[in-house]
Design a protein around this motif. Structure first.
Motif, mmCIF file in Angstrom:
data_model
loop_
_atom_site.group_PDB
_atom_site.id
_atom_site.type_symbol
_atom_site.label_atom_id
_atom_site.label_comp_id
_atom_site.label_asym_id
_atom_site.label_seq_id
_atom_site.Cartn_x
_atom_site.Cartn_y
_atom_site.Cartn_z
ATOM 1 N N LEU A 1 0.867 -1.171 0.000
ATOM 2 C CA LEU A 1 0.000 0.000 0.000
ATOM 3 C C LEU A 1 0.904 1.220 0.000
ATOM 4 C CD1 LEU A 1 -2.601 -0.893 2.779
ATOM 5 C CD2 LEU A 1 -2.994 -0.829 0.314
ATOM 6 N N LEU A 2 0.545 2.221 -0.769
ATOM 7 C CA LEU A 2 1.263 3.478 -0.756
ATOM 8 C C LEU A 2 0.350 4.483 -0.069
ATOM 9 C CD1 LEU A 2 3.818 5.012 -1.615
ATOM 10 C CD2 LEU A 2 2.666 5.499 -3.798
ATOM 11 N N LEU A 3 0.849 5.126 0.978
ATOM 12 C CA LEU A 3 0.064 6.066 1.766
ATOM 13 C C LEU A 3 0.575 7.476 1.547
ATOM 14 C CD1 LEU A 3 0.077 4.137 5.175
ATOM 15 C CD2 LEU A 3 -1.505 3.863 3.269
ATOM 16 N N ARG A 4 -0.356 8.434 1.481
ATOM 17 C CA ARG A 4 0.016 9.848 1.406
ATOM 18 C C ARG A 4 -0.551 10.543 2.637
ATOM 19 N NH1 ARG A 4 -2.428 13.319 -3.356
ATOM 20 N NH2 ARG A 4 -4.238 13.250 -1.992
ATOM 21 N N MET A 5 0.320 11.257 3.337
ATOM 22 C CA MET A 5 -0.074 11.981 4.548
ATOM 23 C C MET A 5 0.453 13.408 4.466
ATOM 24 S SD MET A 5 1.069 9.108 7.343
ATOM 25 C CE MET A 5 0.286 9.938 8.713
ATOM 26 N N HIS A 6 0.009 14.229 5.376
ATOM 27 C CA HIS A 6 0.512 15.599 5.476
ATOM 28 C C HIS A 6 1.789 15.587 6.318
ATOM 29 C CE1 HIS A 6 0.827 19.843 6.024
ATOM 30 N NE2 HIS A 6 0.386 19.848 7.267
ATOM 31 N N ALA A 7 2.877 16.043 5.740
ATOM 32 C CA ALA A 7 4.167 16.041 6.434
ATOM 33 C C ALA A 7 4.153 16.921 7.676
ATOM 34 C CB ALA A 7 5.273 16.492 5.494
ATOM 35 N N GLY A 8 3.337 17.949 7.666
ATOM 36 C CA GLY A 8 3.294 18.881 8.788
ATOM 37 C C GLY A 8 2.857 18.249 10.096
ATOM 38 N N LEU A 9 2.178 17.127 10.033
ATOM 39 C CA LEU A 9 1.768 16.447 11.258
ATOM 40 C C LEU A 9 2.935 15.709 11.918
ATOM 41 C CD1 LEU A 9 -1.639 14.961 10.026
ATOM 42 C CD2 LEU A 9 -1.255 17.078 11.314
ATOM 43 N N GLY A 10 3.935 15.325 11.125
ATOM 44 C CA GLY A 10 5.111 14.654 11.658
ATOM 45 C C GLY A 10 4.948 13.172 11.942
ATOM 46 N N TYR A 11 3.773 12.630 11.716
ATOM 47 C CA TYR A 11 3.540 11.214 12.032
ATOM 48 C C TYR A 11 4.400 10.273 11.190
ATOM 49 C CZ TYR A 11 -0.622 12.748 14.586
ATOM 50 O OH TYR A 11 -1.478 13.345 15.462
ATOM 51 N N HIS A 12 4.717 10.678 9.988
ATOM 52 C CA HIS A 12 5.490 9.810 9.109
ATOM 53 C C HIS A 12 6.848 9.457 9.714
ATOM 54 C CE1 HIS A 12 6.741 13.886 8.173
ATOM 55 N NE2 HIS A 12 7.857 13.397 7.639
ATOM 56 N N PRO B 1 -5.159 17.670 -1.236
ATOM 57 C CA PRO B 1 -5.991 18.752 -0.681
ATOM 58 C C PRO B 1 -5.148 20.023 -0.560
ATOM 59 C CG PRO B 1 -5.416 17.142 1.008
ATOM 60 C CD PRO B 1 -4.915 16.603 -0.285
ATOM 61 N N PRO B 2 -5.770 21.185 -0.644
ATOM 62 C CA PRO B 2 -4.979 22.419 -0.555
ATOM 63 C C PRO B 2 -4.376 22.655 0.826
ATOM 64 C CG PRO B 2 -7.316 22.918 -0.857
ATOM 65 C CD PRO B 2 -7.168 21.440 -0.940
ATOM 66 N N SER B 3 -5.051 22.164 1.881
ATOM 67 C CA SER B 3 -4.526 22.407 3.225
ATOM 68 C C SER B 3 -4.875 21.258 4.154
ATOM 69 C CB SER B 3 -5.093 23.715 3.793
ATOM 70 O OG SER B 3 -6.487 23.588 3.999
ATOM 71 N N ALA B 4 -4.171 21.222 5.272
ATOM 72 C CA ALA B 4 -4.444 20.269 6.354
ATOM 73 C C ALA B 4 -4.237 21.024 7.658
ATOM 74 C CB ALA B 4 -3.519 19.060 6.278
ATOM 75 N N ASP B 5 -5.234 21.039 8.492
ATOM 76 C CA ASP B 5 -5.176 21.766 9.767
ATOM 77 C C ASP B 5 -4.724 23.215 9.588
ATOM 78 O OD1 ASP B 5 -6.074 19.523 11.105
ATOM 79 O OD2 ASP B 5 -4.073 18.875 11.696
ATOM 80 N N GLY B 6 -5.208 23.848 8.515
ATOM 81 C CA GLY B 6 -4.908 25.255 8.289
ATOM 82 C C GLY B 6 -3.560 25.545 7.657
ATOM 83 N N GLU B 7 -2.763 24.493 7.420
ATOM 84 C CA GLU B 7 -1.456 24.674 6.768
ATOM 85 C C GLU B 7 -1.548 24.207 5.325
ATOM 86 O OE1 GLU B 7 1.487 22.279 8.678
ATOM 87 O OE2 GLU B 7 1.229 23.224 10.618
ATOM 88 N N ARG B 8 -0.654 24.729 4.483
ATOM 89 C CA ARG B 8 -0.565 24.215 3.118
ATOM 90 C C ARG B 8 -0.213 22.726 3.193
ATOM 91 N NH1 ARG B 8 3.251 23.167 -0.578
ATOM 92 N NH2 ARG B 8 4.947 23.906 0.725
ATOM 93 N N PHE B 9 -0.936 21.894 2.454
ATOM 94 C CA PHE B 9 -0.702 20.454 2.473
ATOM 95 C C PHE B 9 0.642 20.138 1.830
ATOM 96 C CE2 PHE B 9 -0.953 16.116 0.872
ATOM 97 C CZ PHE B 9 -1.474 15.444 1.957
ATOM 98 N N GLU B 10 1.483 19.456 2.577
ATOM 99 C CA GLU B 10 2.788 19.031 2.082
ATOM 100 C C GLU B 10 2.800 17.500 2.113
ATOM 101 O OE1 GLU B 10 7.477 19.152 3.344
ATOM 102 O OE2 GLU B 10 6.107 20.588 4.262
ATOM 103 N N PRO B 11 2.746 16.855 0.941
ATOM 104 C CA PRO B 11 2.637 15.398 0.940
ATOM 105 C C PRO B 11 3.931 14.702 1.352
ATOM 106 C CG PRO B 11 2.826 16.195 -1.296
ATOM 107 C CD PRO B 11 2.748 17.404 -0.401
ATOM 108 N N VAL B 12 3.757 13.605 2.049
ATOM 109 C CA VAL B 12 4.841 12.684 2.365
ATOM 110 C C VAL B 12 4.261 11.294 2.149
ATOM 111 C CG1 VAL B 12 4.340 12.560 4.844
ATOM 112 C CG2 VAL B 12 6.646 12.086 4.030
ATOM 113 N N TYR B 13 5.100 10.356 1.728
ATOM 114 C CA TYR B 13 4.618 9.042 1.321
ATOM 115 C C TYR B 13 5.254 7.938 2.155
ATOM 116 C CZ TYR B 13 3.015 11.746 -2.640
ATOM 117 O OH TYR B 13 2.402 12.691 -3.409
#
Length: 154
Positions: free
Chosen positions: A45-56, A109-121
């Motif tokens: 599976l390839l997952l895309r998340m918002h890098a700003g959350l730091g979970y990756h 998406p354009p944003s995540a939690d009010g920040e510009r969405f920055e994808p991380v995989y």
């Protein structure tokens, strides 16, 4: 009592029906669940998340669980009373997928939690896949009808 194990193609087909799921892992021994967009690739599976959350960063190189379902999505399956949930457990790795794999996600998406969405995989190679089905059953035995499959293919 589990029913017969599904083949990995059932889990693959179910995951392909929904675009989002939830990634579960731990960060400093505390559990967390984070939303992620997924695509099904051969064997992973390839997952895309918002890098700003730091979970990756907490997930890379560790065993995680990823789940997706149709429990809250209006569909013909639900109208028939057929609900399902798939869970995959395996090791996640931060990756930079090639352009053709990134394109499978569609627009971010354009944003995540009010920040510009920055994808991380993250690439997740499932080692154990579980399929749960909820709905009408042909027997009234009261038996549990979950399905488990040890799988290195998705």
């Amino acid at each position: 009592m589990p029913t017969e194990a599904p083949d990995a193609t059932e889990a693959t087909a179910l995951l392909a029906r929904v675009p989002y799921g939830r990634l579960a892992a731990t960060l400093r021994a505390l559990p967390f669940v984070a939303p992620a967009r997924h695509v099904v690739l051969p064997g992973a599976l390839l997952l895309r998340m918002h890098a700003g959350l730091g979970y990756h960063r907490a997930c890379s190189g560790t065993v995680v669980a990823y789940g997706a379902d149709n429990l809250t999505r209006a569909s013909a399956e639900q109208a028939a009373g057929s609900f399902w949930s798939v869970q995959c457990i395996g090791t996640a790795t931060i990756v930079r997928p090639p352009g053709e794999e990134r394109a499978l996600f569609g627009p971010a998406p354009p944003s995540a939690d009010g920040e510009r969405f920055e994808p991380v995989y993250l690439r997740l190679v499932p080692e154990l896949t579980t399929v749960h089905r909820f709905g009408p059953t042909s027997d009234n035995s009261g038996e549990r009808h979950s399905q488990h499959v040890a799988s290195t293919i998705i």
